[in-house]
Enzyme design. Structure first.
Site, PDB file in Angstrom:
ATOM      1  N   ASP A   1       0.852  -1.173   0.000  1.00  0.00           N
ATOM      2  CA  ASP A   1       0.000   0.000   0.000  1.00  0.00           C
ATOM      3  C   ASP A   1       0.897   1.237   0.000  1.00  0.00           C
ATOM      4  O   ASP A   1       1.685   1.437   0.923  1.00  0.00           O
ATOM      5  CB  ASP A   1      -0.895  -0.048   1.234  1.00  0.00           C
ATOM      6  CG  ASP A   1      -2.009   0.967   1.193  1.00  0.00           C
ATOM      7  OD1 ASP A   1      -1.857   2.017   0.546  1.00  0.00           O
ATOM      8  OD2 ASP A   1      -3.045   0.708   1.806  1.00  0.00           O
ATOM      9  N   MET A   2       0.778   2.063  -1.010  1.00  0.00           N
ATOM     10  CA  MET A   2       1.660   3.224  -1.164  1.00  0.00           C
ATOM     11  C   MET A   2       1.544   4.221  -0.012  1.00  0.00           C
ATOM     12  O   MET A   2       2.488   4.938   0.273  1.00  0.00           O
ATOM     13  CB  MET A   2       1.366   3.941  -2.479  1.00  0.00           C
ATOM     14  CG  MET A   2       1.798   3.152  -3.679  1.00  0.00           C
ATOM     15  SD  MET A   2       1.602   3.998  -5.270  1.00  0.00           S
ATOM     16  CE  MET A   2       0.568   5.369  -4.967  1.00  0.00           C
TER      17      MET A   2
ATOM     18  N   THR B   1       1.292   3.557   3.144  1.00  0.00           N
ATOM     19  CA  THR B   1       1.862   3.021   4.375  1.00  0.00           C
ATOM     20  C   THR B   1       3.337   3.388   4.479  1.00  0.00           C
ATOM     21  O   THR B   1       4.084   3.255   3.511  1.00  0.00           O
ATOM     22  CB  THR B   1       1.710   1.482   4.404  1.00  0.00           C
ATOM     23  OG1 THR B   1       0.333   1.159   4.284  1.00  0.00           O
ATOM     24  CG2 THR B   1       2.259   0.890   5.686  1.00  0.00           C
TER      25      THR B   1
ATOM     26  N   ARG C   1      -6.432  -2.019   6.483  1.00  0.00           N
ATOM     27  CA  ARG C   1      -7.332  -0.868   6.441  1.00  0.00           C
ATOM     28  C   ARG C   1      -8.796  -1.301   6.527  1.00  0.00           C
ATOM     29  O   ARG C   1      -9.592  -0.719   7.271  1.00  0.00           O
ATOM     30  CB  ARG C   1      -7.080  -0.059   5.165  1.00  0.00           C
ATOM     31  CG  ARG C   1      -5.680   0.570   5.157  1.00  0.00           C
ATOM     32  CD  ARG C   1      -5.274   1.094   3.802  1.00  0.00           C
ATOM     33  NE  ARG C   1      -5.989   2.322   3.466  1.00  0.00           N
ATOM     34  CZ  ARG C   1      -5.663   3.092   2.445  1.00  0.00           C
ATOM     35  NH1 ARG C   1      -4.645   2.782   1.659  1.00  0.00           N
ATOM     36  NH2 ARG C   1      -6.346   4.189   2.190  1.00  0.00           N
TER      37      ARG C   1
END
Length: 162
Positions: free
Chosen positions: A1-2, A4, A109
Protein backbone atom coordinates in the site's frame (compact mmCIF):
# COMPACT_ATOMS: atom_id res chain seq x y z
CA UNK A 1 0.00 0.00 0.00
CA UNK A 2 1.66 3.22 -1.16
CA UNK A 3 0.22 5.24 1.74
CA UNK A 4 1.86 3.02 4.37
CA UNK A 5 5.17 4.13 5.89
CA UNK A 6 7.92 1.91 7.22
CA UNK A 7 9.94 -1.09 6.14
CA UNK A 8 10.16 -2.71 2.74
CA UNK A 9 12.27 -5.67 1.67
CA UNK A 10 14.08 -5.60 -1.67
CA UNK A 11 16.06 -8.42 -3.25
CA UNK A 12 19.44 -7.74 -4.82
CA UNK A 13 19.48 -10.84 -7.05
CA UNK A 14 16.93 -12.94 -8.92
CA UNK A 15 17.75 -15.90 -6.67
CA UNK A 16 17.15 -13.84 -3.54
CA UNK A 17 13.93 -12.41 -5.01
CA UNK A 18 12.60 -15.90 -5.74
CA UNK A 19 13.46 -17.05 -2.21
CA UNK A 20 11.83 -14.03 -0.57
CA UNK A 21 8.76 -14.41 -2.78
CA UNK A 22 8.47 -18.04 -1.66
CA UNK A 23 8.73 -16.96 1.99
CA UNK A 24 5.82 -14.55 1.45
CA UNK A 25 3.79 -17.27 -0.32
CA UNK A 26 4.51 -19.73 2.51
CA UNK A 27 3.68 -17.02 5.07
CA UNK A 28 6.97 -17.52 6.91
CA UNK A 29 7.83 -13.82 6.82
CA UNK A 30 6.34 -12.23 9.93
CA UNK A 31 5.10 -8.65 9.73
CA UNK A 32 4.10 -6.24 12.46
CA UNK A 33 2.43 -2.92 11.74
CA UNK A 34 1.54 -0.05 14.04
CA UNK A 35 -1.70 1.84 13.43
CA UNK A 36 -3.52 4.71 15.07
CA UNK A 37 -7.31 4.28 14.93
CA UNK A 38 -9.85 7.11 14.89
CA UNK A 39 -11.55 5.91 18.07
CA UNK A 40 -11.19 3.94 21.27
CA UNK A 41 -11.67 0.17 21.14
CA UNK A 42 -14.39 -0.93 23.53
CA UNK A 43 -15.36 -4.50 24.43
CA UNK A 44 -18.37 -5.65 22.39
CA UNK A 45 -20.27 -8.81 23.34
CA UNK A 46 -21.48 -9.23 19.73
CA UNK A 47 -17.90 -9.26 18.40
CA UNK A 48 -16.63 -11.53 21.18
CA UNK A 49 -13.34 -9.73 21.82
CA UNK A 50 -11.73 -8.09 24.78
CA UNK A 51 -10.37 -4.56 24.62
CA UNK A 52 -6.77 -5.79 24.48
CA UNK A 53 -6.32 -8.19 21.54
CA UNK A 54 -8.06 -10.45 19.07
CA UNK A 55 -8.32 -11.86 15.56
CA UNK A 56 -10.20 -10.59 12.53
CA UNK A 57 -11.25 -13.08 9.85
CA UNK A 58 -13.05 -11.27 7.05
CA UNK A 59 -12.68 -12.45 3.42
CA UNK A 60 -11.84 -9.71 0.92
CA UNK A 61 -12.27 -9.06 -2.79
CA UNK A 62 -11.90 -6.06 -5.04
CA UNK A 63 -14.86 -3.71 -5.40
CA UNK A 64 -15.55 -3.95 -9.13
CA UNK A 65 -17.56 -0.72 -9.09
CA UNK A 66 -15.13 1.35 -7.02
CA UNK A 67 -11.48 0.43 -7.55
CA UNK A 68 -9.06 0.36 -5.77
CA UNK A 69 -11.38 -0.22 -2.81
CA UNK A 70 -11.75 -3.71 -1.37
CA UNK A 71 -14.83 -5.11 0.29
CA UNK A 72 -15.78 -7.92 2.63
CA UNK A 73 -17.44 -10.74 0.69
CA UNK A 74 -18.23 -14.08 2.32
CA UNK A 75 -19.27 -15.57 -1.03
CA UNK A 76 -16.38 -14.63 -3.37
CA UNK A 77 -13.75 -13.08 -1.10
CA UNK A 78 -10.34 -14.59 -0.38
CA UNK A 79 -9.43 -15.52 3.18
CA UNK A 80 -7.90 -12.64 5.13
CA UNK A 81 -6.78 -12.90 8.74
CA UNK A 82 -5.28 -10.23 11.02
CA UNK A 83 -4.27 -10.44 14.67
CA UNK A 84 -4.34 -7.21 16.67
CA UNK A 85 -3.12 -6.01 20.05
CA UNK A 86 -3.76 -2.67 21.74
CA UNK A 87 -0.65 -0.71 22.71
CA UNK A 88 -2.24 2.44 24.13
CA UNK A 89 -5.28 4.71 24.11
CA UNK A 90 -4.74 8.47 24.03
CA UNK A 91 -7.13 11.37 23.33
CA UNK A 92 -9.90 9.05 22.13
CA UNK A 93 -7.62 7.25 19.66
CA UNK A 94 -6.23 3.71 19.86
CA UNK A 95 -2.67 2.76 18.99
CA UNK A 96 -2.26 -0.92 18.20
CA UNK A 97 -0.11 -3.59 16.63
CA UNK A 98 -1.47 -5.40 13.59
CA UNK A 99 -0.12 -8.80 12.53
CA UNK A 100 -1.43 -9.80 9.08
CA UNK A 101 -1.36 -13.55 8.54
CA UNK A 102 -2.44 -13.09 4.93
CA UNK A 103 -1.45 -10.28 2.59
CA UNK A 104 -4.56 -9.06 0.81
CA UNK A 105 -4.75 -5.59 -0.73
CA UNK A 106 -5.84 -3.04 1.91
CA UNK A 107 -6.39 -5.89 4.39
CA UNK A 108 -5.40 -3.95 7.49
CA UNK A 109 -7.33 -0.87 6.44
CA UNK A 110 -10.54 -2.84 5.79
CA UNK A 111 -10.20 -5.04 8.88
CA UNK A 112 -9.89 -1.95 11.07
CA UNK A 113 -12.69 0.06 9.45
CA UNK A 114 -15.32 -2.63 8.78
CA UNK A 115 -18.16 -2.93 11.30
CA UNK A 116 -17.47 -6.68 11.66
CA UNK A 117 -13.77 -5.97 12.23
CA UNK A 118 -12.67 -3.32 14.72
CA UNK A 119 -15.32 -0.89 13.50
CA UNK A 120 -13.10 2.18 13.25
CA UNK A 121 -10.80 3.35 10.47
CA UNK A 122 -7.11 4.09 10.66
CA UNK A 123 -6.49 7.81 11.16
CA UNK A 124 -5.97 9.51 7.80
CA UNK A 125 -7.52 6.71 5.74
CA UNK A 126 -8.98 8.39 2.65
CA UNK A 127 -10.59 5.18 1.30
CA UNK A 128 -12.26 3.56 4.31
CA UNK A 129 -12.44 6.38 6.82
CA UNK A 130 -12.62 10.12 7.26
CA UNK A 131 -9.35 11.67 6.14
CA UNK A 132 -8.82 13.81 9.25
CA UNK A 133 -5.03 13.75 9.10
CA UNK A 134 -2.23 14.64 6.71
CA UNK A 135 -1.32 10.99 6.19
CA UNK A 136 -2.39 7.41 6.79
CA UNK A 137 -1.28 6.38 10.28
CA UNK A 138 -0.24 2.85 9.29
CA UNK A 139 3.42 1.90 9.62
CA UNK A 140 5.25 -1.32 8.72
CA UNK A 141 7.32 -1.50 11.91
CA UNK A 142 8.91 -4.97 11.94
CA UNK A 143 9.83 -7.68 9.41
CA UNK A 144 11.23 -11.06 10.39
CA UNK A 145 12.57 -13.24 7.59
CA UNK A 146 15.11 -15.90 6.72
CA UNK A 147 18.14 -14.61 4.78
CA UNK A 148 17.77 -15.91 1.19
CA UNK A 149 21.30 -17.40 1.12
CA UNK A 150 22.55 -18.01 4.68
CA UNK A 151 19.05 -18.85 6.07
CA UNK A 152 19.88 -16.75 9.15
CA UNK A 153 16.78 -15.29 10.83
CA UNK A 154 16.85 -11.53 10.34
CA UNK A 155 14.71 -8.97 12.16
CA UNK A 156 14.36 -5.42 10.86
CA UNK A 157 12.56 -2.76 12.88
CA UNK A 158 11.88 0.97 12.56
CA UNK A 159 9.65 2.89 14.95
CA UNK A 160 6.60 4.86 13.82
CA UNK A 161 6.66 8.64 14.14
CA UNK A 162 3.15 8.87 15.59
Amino acid sequence: DMSTSGLMVLALTKRAQKNLQQQFINRTIKKRYVALLEGKIEADSKKAFSTEQGDINLPLRGDLDDRPRQLVCFEHGKQAKTQWQVIDSVDGKTKLYLYPETGRTHQLRVHCAHREGLGMPILGDDLYGNKKAQRLHLHAQRLTLSHPVSKEIMIFEVEADF
